[in-house]
Design a protein around this motif. Structure first.
Motif, PDB file in Angstrom:
ATOM      1  N   PHE A 188       0.835  -1.200   0.000  1.00  0.00           N
ATOM      2  CA  PHE A 188       0.000   0.000   0.000  1.00  0.00           C
ATOM      3  C   PHE A 188       0.870   1.251   0.000  1.00  0.00           C
ATOM      4  CE2 PHE A 188      -4.662  -0.451   0.991  1.00  0.00           C
ATOM      5  CZ  PHE A 188      -4.763  -1.737   0.513  1.00  0.00           C
ATOM      6  N   ILE A 189       1.912   1.250   0.819  1.00  0.00           N
ATOM      7  CA  ILE A 189       2.776   2.432   0.917  1.00  0.00           C
ATOM      8  C   ILE A 189       3.458   2.697  -0.425  1.00  0.00           C
ATOM      9  CG2 ILE A 189       4.856   3.334   2.014  1.00  0.00           C
ATOM     10  CD1 ILE A 189       4.033   1.778   4.535  1.00  0.00           C
ATOM     11  N   GLU A 190       4.007   1.640  -1.059  1.00  0.00           N
ATOM     12  CA  GLU A 190       4.698   1.822  -2.335  1.00  0.00           C
ATOM     13  C   GLU A 190       3.742   2.278  -3.436  1.00  0.00           C
ATOM     14  OE1 GLU A 190       6.578  -1.858  -3.160  1.00  0.00           O
ATOM     15  OE2 GLU A 190       7.995  -1.735  -1.472  1.00  0.00           O
ATOM     16  N   THR A 191       2.578   1.630  -3.514  1.00  0.00           N
ATOM     17  CA  THR A 191       1.638   1.949  -4.584  1.00  0.00           C
ATOM     18  C   THR A 191       1.055   3.339  -4.424  1.00  0.00           C
ATOM     19  OG1 THR A 191       1.073  -0.403  -4.745  1.00  0.00           O
ATOM     20  CG2 THR A 191      -0.419   1.152  -5.798  1.00  0.00           C
ATOM     21  N   THR A 192       0.652   3.693  -3.187  1.00  0.00           N
ATOM     22  CA  THR A 192       0.103   5.038  -2.981  1.00  0.00           C
ATOM     23  C   THR A 192       1.159   6.110  -3.223  1.00  0.00           C
ATOM     24  OG1 THR A 192       0.552   4.750  -0.604  1.00  0.00           O
ATOM     25  CG2 THR A 192      -1.695   4.308  -1.372  1.00  0.00           C
ATOM     26  N   GLY A 193       2.449   5.765  -2.974  1.00  0.00           N
ATOM     27  CA  GLY A 193       3.521   6.710  -3.273  1.00  0.00           C
ATOM     28  C   GLY A 193       3.626   6.970  -4.763  1.00  0.00           C
ATOM     29  N   CYS A 215     -11.204  -2.646   1.754  1.00  0.00           N
ATOM     30  CA  CYS A 215     -12.061  -1.463   1.633  1.00  0.00           C
ATOM     31  C   CYS A 215     -11.223  -0.235   1.285  1.00  0.00           C
ATOM     32  CB  CYS A 215     -12.819  -1.249   2.943  1.00  0.00           C
ATOM     33  SG  CYS A 215     -13.952   0.153   2.928  1.00  0.00           S
ATOM     34  N   LEU A 216     -10.074  -0.100   1.935  1.00  0.00           N
ATOM     35  CA  LEU A 216      -9.193   1.034   1.653  1.00  0.00           C
ATOM     36  C   LEU A 216      -8.682   0.974   0.214  1.00  0.00           C
ATOM     37  CD1 LEU A 216      -7.629   3.497   2.634  1.00  0.00           C
ATOM     38  CD2 LEU A 216      -5.839   1.948   3.460  1.00  0.00           C
ATOM     39  N   ALA A 217      -8.335  -0.218  -0.263  1.00  0.00           N
ATOM     40  CA  ALA A 217      -7.846  -0.374  -1.626  1.00  0.00           C
ATOM     41  C   ALA A 217      -8.904   0.026  -2.640  1.00  0.00           C
ATOM     42  CB  ALA A 217      -7.402  -1.819  -1.862  1.00  0.00           C
ATOM     43  N   GLN A 218     -10.152  -0.350  -2.400  1.00  0.00           N
ATOM     44  CA  GLN A 218     -11.239   0.007  -3.320  1.00  0.00           C
ATOM     45  C   GLN A 218     -11.393   1.520  -3.421  1.00  0.00           C
ATOM     46  OE1 GLN A 218     -14.677  -2.047  -1.839  1.00  0.00           O
ATOM     47  NE2 GLN A 218     -13.922  -4.087  -2.416  1.00  0.00           N
ATOM     48  N   ASN A 219     -11.331   2.199  -2.291  1.00  0.00           N
ATOM     49  CA  ASN A 219     -11.481   3.663  -2.306  1.00  0.00           C
ATOM     50  C   ASN A 219     -10.318   4.337  -3.034  1.00  0.00           C
ATOM     51  OD1 ASN A 219     -13.826   3.405  -0.807  1.00  0.00           O
ATOM     52  ND2 ASN A 219     -12.800   3.673   1.160  1.00  0.00           N
ATOM     53  N   ILE A 220      -9.099   3.863  -2.771  1.00  0.00           N
ATOM     54  CA  ILE A 220      -7.918   4.453  -3.424  1.00  0.00           C
ATOM     55  C   ILE A 220      -7.943   4.182  -4.921  1.00  0.00           C
ATOM     56  CG2 ILE A 220      -5.403   4.343  -3.584  1.00  0.00           C
ATOM     57  CD1 ILE A 220      -5.313   3.840  -0.596  1.00  0.00           C
ATOM     58  N   ASN A 221      -8.293   2.959  -5.311  1.00  0.00           N
ATOM     59  CA  ASN A 221      -8.353   2.636  -6.739  1.00  0.00           C
ATOM     60  C   ASN A 221      -9.400   3.472  -7.463  1.00  0.00           C
ATOM     61  OD1 ASN A 221      -6.342   0.727  -6.475  1.00  0.00           O
ATOM     62  ND2 ASN A 221      -7.743  -0.990  -6.251  1.00  0.00           N
ATOM     63  N   GLN A 222     -10.543   3.697  -6.825  1.00  0.00           N
ATOM     64  CA  GLN A 222     -11.590   4.518  -7.441  1.00  0.00           C
ATOM     65  C   GLN A 222     -11.096   5.956  -7.624  1.00  0.00           C
ATOM     66  OE1 GLN A 222     -15.253   4.534  -5.264  1.00  0.00           O
ATOM     67  NE2 GLN A 222     -16.349   5.783  -6.754  1.00  0.00           N
ATOM     68  N   MET A 223     -10.433   6.482  -6.604  1.00  0.00           N
ATOM     69  CA  MET A 223      -9.907   7.837  -6.704  1.00  0.00           C
ATOM     70  C   MET A 223      -8.830   7.934  -7.795  1.00  0.00           C
ATOM     71  SD  MET A 223      -7.932  10.013  -3.749  1.00  0.00           S
ATOM     72  CE  MET A 223      -6.653   8.759  -3.677  1.00  0.00           C
ATOM     73  N   GLY A 225      -8.504   6.019 -10.418  1.00  0.00           N
ATOM     74  CA  GLY A 225      -9.141   5.889 -11.724  1.00  0.00           C
ATOM     75  C   GLY A 225      -9.710   7.203 -12.223  1.00  0.00           C
ATOM     76  N   GLN A 226     -10.351   7.945 -11.330  1.00  0.00           N
ATOM     77  CA  GLN A 226     -10.902   9.246 -11.725  1.00  0.00           C
ATOM     78  C   GLN A 226      -9.795  10.224 -12.101  1.00  0.00           C
ATOM     79  OE1 GLN A 226     -13.220  10.320  -8.304  1.00  0.00           O
ATOM     80  NE2 GLN A 226     -14.892   8.881  -8.761  1.00  0.00           N
ATOM     81  N   LEU A 227      -8.718  10.229 -11.324  1.00  0.00           N
ATOM     82  CA  LEU A 227      -7.588  11.105 -11.655  1.00  0.00           C
ATOM     83  C   LEU A 227      -6.956  10.722 -12.986  1.00  0.00           C
ATOM     84  CD1 LEU A 227      -5.877  11.347  -8.140  1.00  0.00           C
ATOM     85  CD2 LEU A 227      -7.159  13.146  -9.322  1.00  0.00           C
ATOM     86  N   GLN A 228      -6.863   9.392 -13.266  1.00  0.00           N
ATOM     87  CA  GLN A 228      -6.276   8.948 -14.522  1.00  0.00           C
ATOM     88  C   GLN A 228      -7.133   9.393 -15.710  1.00  0.00           C
ATOM     89  OE1 GLN A 228      -3.448   7.720 -15.170  1.00  0.00           O
ATOM     90  NE2 GLN A 228      -3.743   7.259 -17.332  1.00  0.00           N
ATOM     91  N   GLN A 229      -8.456   9.324 -15.574  1.00  0.00           N
ATOM     92  CA  GLN A 229      -9.331   9.765 -16.652  1.00  0.00           C
ATOM     93  C   GLN A 229      -9.146  11.250 -16.937  1.00  0.00           C
ATOM     94  OE1 GLN A 229     -13.308   8.653 -15.513  1.00  0.00           O
ATOM     95  NE2 GLN A 229     -12.950   6.453 -15.795  1.00  0.00           N
ATOM     96  N   GLN A 230      -9.053  12.032 -15.878  1.00  0.00           N
ATOM     97  CA  GLN A 230      -8.841  13.461 -16.070  1.00  0.00           C
ATOM     98  C   GLN A 230      -7.477  13.729 -16.707  1.00  0.00           C
ATOM     99  OE1 GLN A 230      -9.414  15.391 -12.296  1.00  0.00           O
ATOM    100  NE2 GLN A 230     -11.528  14.685 -12.074  1.00  0.00           N
ATOM    101  N   LYS A 231      -6.455  12.985 -16.259  1.00  0.00           N
ATOM    102  CA  LYS A 231      -5.120  13.162 -16.818  1.00  0.00           C
ATOM    103  C   LYS A 231      -5.101  12.796 -18.298  1.00  0.00           C
ATOM    104  CE  LYS A 231      -0.366  11.502 -16.388  1.00  0.00           C
ATOM    105  NZ  LYS A 231       0.548  10.583 -15.649  1.00  0.00           N
ATOM    106  N   GLU A 232      -5.737  11.675 -18.656  1.00  0.00           N
ATOM    107  CA  GLU A 232      -5.765  11.248 -20.056  1.00  0.00           C
ATOM    108  C   GLU A 232      -6.494  12.248 -20.937  1.00  0.00           C
ATOM    109  OE1 GLU A 232      -5.663   6.407 -19.228  1.00  0.00           O
ATOM    110  OE2 GLU A 232      -7.504   7.391 -19.910  1.00  0.00           O
ATOM    111  N   LYS A 233      -7.577  12.809 -20.414  1.00  0.00           N
ATOM    112  CA  LYS A 233      -8.331  13.790 -21.201  1.00  0.00           C
ATOM    113  C   LYS A 233      -7.489  15.043 -21.437  1.00  0.00           C
ATOM    114  CE  LYS A 233     -12.811  16.117 -21.445  1.00  0.00           C
ATOM    115  NZ  LYS A 233     -12.234  17.380 -21.904  1.00  0.00           N
TER     116      LYS A 233
END
Length: 479
Positions: A188-193, A215-223, A225-233
């Motif tokens: 978690f520490i490496e990936t969130t970094g 549960c924490l992983a699901q929330n972080i992955n959702q967040m 994903g949204q940031l990646q979509q904005q970045k790609e756009k």
């Protein structure tokens, strides 16, 4: 199975404690007897060795002290000479030597052996041997009678020793168990970094063994994903903007260059045609020569227009190249033979230096056109009686093709521009000295072909001429 992280840590600690206790008991029960026998045998061997060091013909007080120390450690000694005269005996019984030596004299040897015999006590350890001193044989018997309380003491000492030694592997086991339990947290520490650094495509595992972490992983992955979509756009919009601006600038530059260069290239044949047409109006004789001249100029104009069209077609069709393994030596041999007659006609000498096993992966048609353009360029700029040299060799992991021609060097300030479409350097005539026409597209086509094959091309001025070259990624063998 999922559960709370803290519960798993407690369970791991409990498992460690139980494992330590059970492991110690098992080791004790398995190895205690062997360990006990080892200690007794070691002790009795040391006693026998010390007896060998004594002067058995005349024991002194210090010798008795040595034997007494061993007797305090539950050892008994029976020593007699070859006449069965007692030398030393732990027991005061007169029959001790008779019972322990004389009646069992056939069991003594000069290579003493330890005998273990289970009896009333845990074990009776004996050793019998013959020691020779000053030509006299002495029979030595040593026994170890260990009482039950002493055995218990040994067992307790052994158990404590085993427990201490178990602490090391137990601690190592606990360390790896902790690392295993905390591994999801490290992930978690490496990936969130990395996510914090902008790598929004990183994903955390959502099907782990900890409900809280899932549960924490699901929330972080959702967040993420949204940031990646904005970045790609944002990135896509930026690329489209830059691409459109680049295309507009390139098209505008090419349009201007095309107009300027074609106008320049067509100026000479149009002037010739105009002059010859005026002469036809006033001169009635030899009109056929003027008509022939006009036709030649028209043919040259047609050649230039054809080159322009060929370049345009090539730029659109190179995306559909047919790639396969090719032998560059065979291709260059074929092309050099094709130009041999033309070179002889112009009294130009062609030399080839071609290495074997020069295999590449590419489209033969386009590569032949690239080599052809180099050859036409070389023939155009080589004077009568001069030389053209073609080389093919391996250069590291690449295959290098070079075509050198004797002639004038290209000005250094014009070297970067010769690969541009429709470029024409100032020292070169519109039509070659040897009769080859061009519109400035040959080197531009070479660059496009070689770049499409993941290669590089270039030109070098030599003291007596110019060498055009290109390199392509090579293949190991022809298999």
């Amino acid at each position: 199975m999922t559960g709370k992280f803290s519960t798993k840590i407690l369970f791991a600690q409990w498992l460690f404690s139980i494992s330590m206790s059970v492991g110690s008991i098992l080791l004790c029960s398995i190895f205690i007897h062997a360990y006990y026998d080892h200690l007794e045998e070691k002790k009795i061997l040391e006693a026998y060795s010390d007896v060998e060091e004594l002067d058995l013909s005349s024991l002194e007080d210090k010798d008795y002290a040595v034997l007494l120390n061993y007797e305090n450690d539950n050892l008994v000694f029976f020593i007699a000479d070859e006449h069965m005269t007692p030398v030393y005996s732990t027991s005061d019984n007169e029959n001790a030597v008779l019972r322990n030596i004389e009646q069992r004299i056939d069991r003594f040897s000069r290579d003493p052996e330890i005998v273990n015999r289970n009896g009333k006590y845990r074990g009776t350890v004996k050793i019998r041997g013959i020691i020779t001193q000053n030509g006299i044989d002495y029979y030595v018997a040593i026994k170890d009678f260990t009482a039950g309380d002493d055995s218990i003491t040994v067992i307790e000492r052994f158990y404590i020793t085993v427990l201490l030694f178990m602490m090391l592997p137990g601690s190592i086991l606990l360390y790896f168990l902790s690392k295993f339990m905390l591994k999801p947290m490290n992930s978690f520490i490496e990936t969130t970094g990395r996510i914090a650094g902008g790598e929004y495509t990183e994903k955390l595992p959502e099907q782990g063994t900890s409900a809280e972490l899932n549960c924490l992983a699901q929330n972080i992955n959702q967040m993420a994903g949204q940031l990646q979509q904005q970045k790609e756009k944002i990135e896509e919009d930026r690329k489209q903007f830059l691409n459109q601006r680049f295309l507009q600038e390139r098209n505008e530059k090419q349009r201007k260059d095309m107009i300027a260069n074609i106008s320049h290239e067509l100026k000479t044949p149009l002037a010739v045609i105009s002059t010859q047409a005026e002469m036809l109006e006033y001169i009635k004789e030899n009109q056929g020569d003027y008509i022939t001249s006009i036709q030649e100029e028209i043919s040259k104009m047609n050649s230039m227009v054809s080159q322009i069209l060929d370049s345009s077609v090539m730029e659109h069709q190179m995306e559909n190249m047919l790639l396969k393994k090719l032998d560059m030596k065979e291709i260059i041999t074929y092309i050099s033979m094709k130009y041999d007659g033309l070179a002889k006609k112009k009294k130009i000498h062609i030399e080839t230096f071609l290495s074997d096993n020069c295999y590449i992966y590419g489209d033969r048609e386009y590569l032949e056109q690239a080599v052809n353009n180099y050859m036409m360029n070389a023939l155009e700029h080589t004077d009568v009686g001069r030389n053209i040299r073609i080389t093919l060799k391996k250069q590291g992991d690449s295959i290098r093709v070079g075509i050198y021609n004797d002639g004038c060097q290209i000005p250094d300030n014009e070297l970067p521009n010769i690969w541009d479409s429709y470029y024409r350097h100032t020292t070169r005539q519109t039509y070659g000295r040897n009769g080859f026409s061009h519109a400035g597209l040959g080197l531009y086509i070479v660059q496009n072909v070689i770049t499409a094959h993941n290669g590089t091309c270039g030109v070098e001025n030599n003291p007596s001429g110019v060498e055009f070259w290109f390199t392509l990624p090579g293949l190991e063998t022809s298999d």
